[in-house]
Write an enzyme that holds these catalytic residues in place. Structure first.
Site: not given
Ligand code: GLA
Length: 437
Positions: A52, A54, A150-151, A184
Site C-alpha cells: 500500500e 508503494t 476496489l476500482s 488498478d
Molecule cells: C489508491 C490509488 C492507488 C494506490 C493506493 C494506495 O487506491 O488509486 O494507486 O496509490 O491508493 O496504495
C-alpha cells in the site's frame, strides 16, 4: 451455448448465480436495441492484497482481480456512434461519436469513463473506429462495489476499452495496460483466476513493467469488507503522503545523487537511511536546507511532514510484498497472514492512514478462526479491509464482523466474498434467448 462453458472459467463455482444477472441484461438489451446477436465484454475490479502506497514510489504491489466486474453488452454499428445505456436507474442513456476528441459528459457522469477509453484508443489508432450499441451492467453485488477502493471506475474504463478494441478487430496489445494507469488498470487487464499479480511499479529500460502471477492459497477466499466511511482527509492526506515521500527522496539525494524515487534506496540498510530522515519537518524548513520540492498541490508550507515514519513504511512494505510473494509460492499461509497483519500495523502506525472504523473491522476479523490475516486496503482513511479467510470460515467471519461493526458504529458493513478472477476480455457472442434466468 452452455452457460457453464461461458461463465465457469470466469466465476468458478459462482457461475450459476450469474445467469439471472446476464439474462436480465440481455432482455433489457433486446428491448432497447432489438433482437439479435450480442457480444459480451467484462473487466474486473481489484483488491490490493499487500503493497500500500508503494506504487507512486516505484515500489511493489500485489493486487488481485476480483470476480466482481463491469460488463458491457454490445452490438457493433457501421458508423462511429456509441449509444450507451445503463441498467441502473439514475444512470441516464447517452450517445457520442468515437473520435480523438470526444466531448465529455457532465462532470462526474458515468459515461465519461467510456468516453475516455474510446478517445484514448482513437488517439492511438490511425483509422476511424466503429461505434456500438451498448448496455452497461455494473451494479453490485455482482458489479464492483463503488467508492470503496476496489476500482469500480477502472473496471468500467477497461471494459469500455476492451469493447471498442475487440469490436474493431484490434489485437490484445491495443487495450493492454499501456493504455492505462498503474496498479488498478494493470490488475483489471492482466488478472488471473486464483492468482494475485505482483507488479513492479518501476518501468524497465524499455518502458515495460514486470509482472508475475502468484497463486493464492487454495481453499481460501478474499473477504472484502466495506466500512462505508470515507473520511474527509482522503484527498489531502493522500497528497501529503506523496509529499512526505518526495521530501524523503529530496533529503536522500544529498548522499545518493540521481535518485528519483524511494525505490532507488530499497537496497540500502534502513538504519543508514533513517539517519538522513527527520521525524518531522515542513516544506519551509526543507527549502531553507536547500531541498526544494515543487508541484505539491494542497500541501501548505508549514504542514508537518513526518518523513521518517512515512519512508519507513514504504521501505518495509516493499520487503513485505516480496516476502508475501515468496510465502504464497511456498504455500505458507501462516507467514502470508503474518505479513498482512504487519502491513496493517505499518499502515496504521507509520503511514497513519487507518481510522477507528477500520480498526474495529480488523480487530473483529482476527478474532475469527480460519482468518490468516487482515489489513486495510486502498488509500486509507476508511474504505475497505481485506482478509484472507479459509473458505469454510467465511460465514462465521461475516456474522462476527458484521455484529462487531454494528455494535461499535451502528453501521452495517458491506461484506463481499471474492475469488481472484481472470482479467478483462471478451466473454463471448450470444444469440437471442441464449441465457435463460
Ligand atoms: C489508491 C490509488 C492507488 C494506490 C493506493 C494506495 O487506491 O488509486 O494507486 O496509490 O491508493 O496504495
Amino acid at each position: 451455448m452452455s452457460l457453464s462453458t461461458l461463465f465457469e472459467p470466469i466465476y468458478g463455482d459462482g457461475a450459476a448465480q450469474q445467469a439471472p444477472r446476464y439474462a436480465a441484461a440481455l432482455a433489457a438489451f433486446a428491448r432497447l436495441y432489438g433482437a439479435g446477436d450480442v457480444a459480451i465484454y467484462r473487466a474486473p475490479g481489484r483488491v490490493n492484497l499487500i503493497g500500500e502506497h508503494t506504487d507512486y514510489n516505484h515500489g511493489f504491489v500485489l493486487p488481485a482481480a476480483l470476480d466482481k466486474d463491469a460488463v458491457i453488452l454490445a452490438r457493433p454499428r457501421p458508423d462511429a456512434t456509441v449509444r450507451l445505456a445503463n441498467v441502473e436507474e439514475g444512470y441516464a442513456a447517452t450517445a457520442f461519436d468515437i473520435s480523438p476528441d470526444i466531448p465529455p459528459d457532465a462532470v462526474g457522469a458515468w459515461s465519461n469513463y467510456v468516453r475516455g477509453a474510446a478517445q484514448a484508443l482513437a488517439r492511438t489508432i490511425d483509422r476511424p473506429l466503429h461505434g456500438f450499441d451498448g448496455l452497461v451492467v455494473s451494479a453490485p453485488p455482482y458489479g464492483v462495489p463503488r467508492g470503496s477502493g476496489l476500482s469500480s471506475s477502472s473496471a468500467l474504463t477497461v471494459a469500455a476499452a476492451v469493447t471498442v478494441a475487440h469490436l474493431n478487430g484490434l489485437g490484445g496489445a491495443s487495450y493492454d495496460a499501456h493504455f492505462a494507469g498503474i496498479m488498478d488498470h494493470f490488475a483489471s487487464v492482466l488478472g488471473r483466476s486464483g492468482h494475485a499479480m505482483f507488479l513492479d511499479c518501476r518501468p524497465m529500460a524499455d518502458g515495460e513493467y514486470r509482472t508475475e502471477h502468484v497463486p493464492l492459497p487454495e481453499g481460501y477466499r478474499l473477504l472484502v469488507v466495506d466500512s462505508g466511511v470515507h473520511h474527509r482527509n482522503v484527498g489531502g492526506g493522500y497528497n501529503q503522503r506523496v509529499a512526505e515521500c518526495r521530501a524523503g527522496v529530496g533529503l536522500l539525494q544529498a548522499r545518493f545523487p540521481g535518485i528519483t524515487h524511494l525505490r532507488d534506496v530499497q537496497e540500502q540498510a534502513w538504519d543508514d537511511l533513517a539517519a538522513d530522515l527527520p521525524e518531522e519537518t515542513t516544506l519551509a524548513a526543507l527549502r531553507a536546507q536547500g531541498v526544494a520540492l515543487d508541484d505539491l498541490p494542497g500541501v501548505s508550507d508549514d504542514a508537518v511532514l513526518r518523513v521518517r515514519p512515512r519512508c519507513r513504511h514504504v521501505w518495509t512494505e516493499n520487503r513485505r510484498v516480496l516476502a508475501a510473494m515468496a510465502a504464497m509460492i511456498a504455500g505458507d499461509v501462516a507467514t502470508l497472514g503474518g505479513l498482512l497483519n504487519a502491513a496493517h500495523a505499518s499502515a496504521r502506525d507509520d503511514y497513519e492512514i487507518s481510522c477507528p472504523e477500520i480498526e474495529t473491522l480488523v480487530d473483529a476479523a482476527r478474532e475469527v478462526d480460519g482468518v490468516a490475516g487482515a489489513r486495510l486496503t486502498g488509500a486509507g482513511w476508511g474504505g475497505c479491509m481485506v482478509a484472507l479467510v479459509a473458505a469454510e470460515a467465511a460465514p462465521a467471519f461475516e456474522r462476527h464482523v458484521v455484529e462487531c461493526y454494528r455494535a461499535a458504529t451502528g453501521r452495517t458493513p458491506g461484506v463481499f466474498v471474492c475469488r481472484a478472477g481472470p482479467g478483462a476480455g471478451f466473454v463471448g457472442n450470444v444469440g437471442p434467448g441464449a441465457i435463460r434466468e
